[in-house]
Scaffold this active site. Structure first.
Site, PDB file in Angstrom:
ATOM      1  CD  GLU A   4      -2.940  -1.458   2.246  1.00  0.00           C
ATOM      2  OE1 GLU A   4      -4.174  -1.261   2.402  1.00  0.00           O
ATOM      3  OE2 GLU A   4      -2.100  -2.003   3.595  1.00  0.00           O
ATOM      4  CD  GLU A  23      -2.707  -5.649   4.071  1.00  0.00           C
ATOM      5  OE1 GLU A  23      -2.158  -4.466   4.522  1.00  0.00           O
ATOM      6  OE2 GLU A  23      -3.052  -7.006   3.141  1.00  0.00           O
TER       7      GLU A  23
END
Length: 263
Positions: free
Chosen positions: A116, A136
């Protein structure tokens, strides 16, 4: 190299290029609060300098970044843990808003939060052996550092769902094909050098032109076409009054390389 803050990030300015280097190699450059704080400080210094025209984001050692520090993340779920201001959102927003273009050198790994971190970077250069993905959902989380919003804008909604909901790594060459990265480097040790080559090439361009173009491109998908075209015209007209505009056309007519000053 200049140490920033506690030394978790290094900064070097060279030939209009700022090298921002994550420097926690004993933890594969995993991001903890100290590193995030130093990174924000480094980015602010880069943005404040008039002599910087492009930024390279890389990591010390064989790995760019293994994501968020797992020990720190584990503490977030403990009832008696102090509030942890993560800071990743602030940093990615800051990169979005920077006036200079950026290049990321992704060698070895960029997973979860590190994946990210590089999404708002303009150009991503990756080693062919890199582990690259948003994992995640395999950790009881979901990618809340920007992937659910930035990733669909880069690769489309269907591919973004595949990456986010499976939690699987994406092969670097597949990432290149879908536009997620811009070049794959066979030799991991050459990835940083290749990213700097990209940056040095960008630094030869007119800095104001790049800054305005980056601003408009980043806003393009969220701006009505009519308004975007109007603003594009306004910025283009502003550039005609700069020294760089005159230098660019004069150099082309004289058959030489332009010497832009950013004014």
């Amino acid at each position: 190299m200049q140490e920033i803050g506690d030394g978790n990030v290094l900064l070097r300015i060279e030939n209009h290029r700022a090298d921002v280097v994550l420097n926690r190699p004993e933890r594969r450059n995993a991001m903890n609060q100290a590193l995030l704080g130093d990174l924000r400080t480094a980015l602010e210094e880069v943005e404040a300098r008039d002599d910087v025209r492009v930024m390279v984001l890389s990591g010390t050692g064989d790995v760019f970044c293994a994501g968020m520090d797992l020990e720190m993340m584990k503490r977030r779920g403990e009832d008696d843990a102090p509030d942890l201001e993560m800071g990743l959102d602030d940093i990615t927003h800051f990169i979005d808003d920077m006036s200079v273009p950026s290049v990321a050198s992704i060698k070895g790994a960029a997973i979860a939060g590190a994946f990210e971190l590089v999404l708002p970077v303009d150009f991503r250069i990756i080693s062919e052996d890199a582990k690259y993905g948003v994992i995640e959902v395999e950790l009881g989380l979901f990618p809340s550092g920007g992937a659910t919003q930035r990733l669909p804008r880069l690769v489309g909604l269907s591919k973004a769902k595949e990456l986010v909901l499976t939690g699987e790594y994406i092969d670097p060459y597949e990432a290149e094909q879908c536009g997620l990265v811009h070049e794959v480097v066979e030799d991991r040790s050459a990835t940083d050098d290749r990213a700097r080559e990209w940056a040095d090439s960008l630094a030869e361009n007119a800095p104001l032109g790049m800054a305005y173009a980056r601003q408009m491109l980043n806003a393009a998908l969220e701006t009505p076409l009519e308004h975007g075209l109007e603003r594009e015209g306004e910025l283009g007209e502003m550039l005609t009054e700069t020294d760089d505009y005159t230098e660019g056309f004069t150099a082309r007519l004289e058959g030489r390389e332009p010497e832009f000053e950013g004014r």
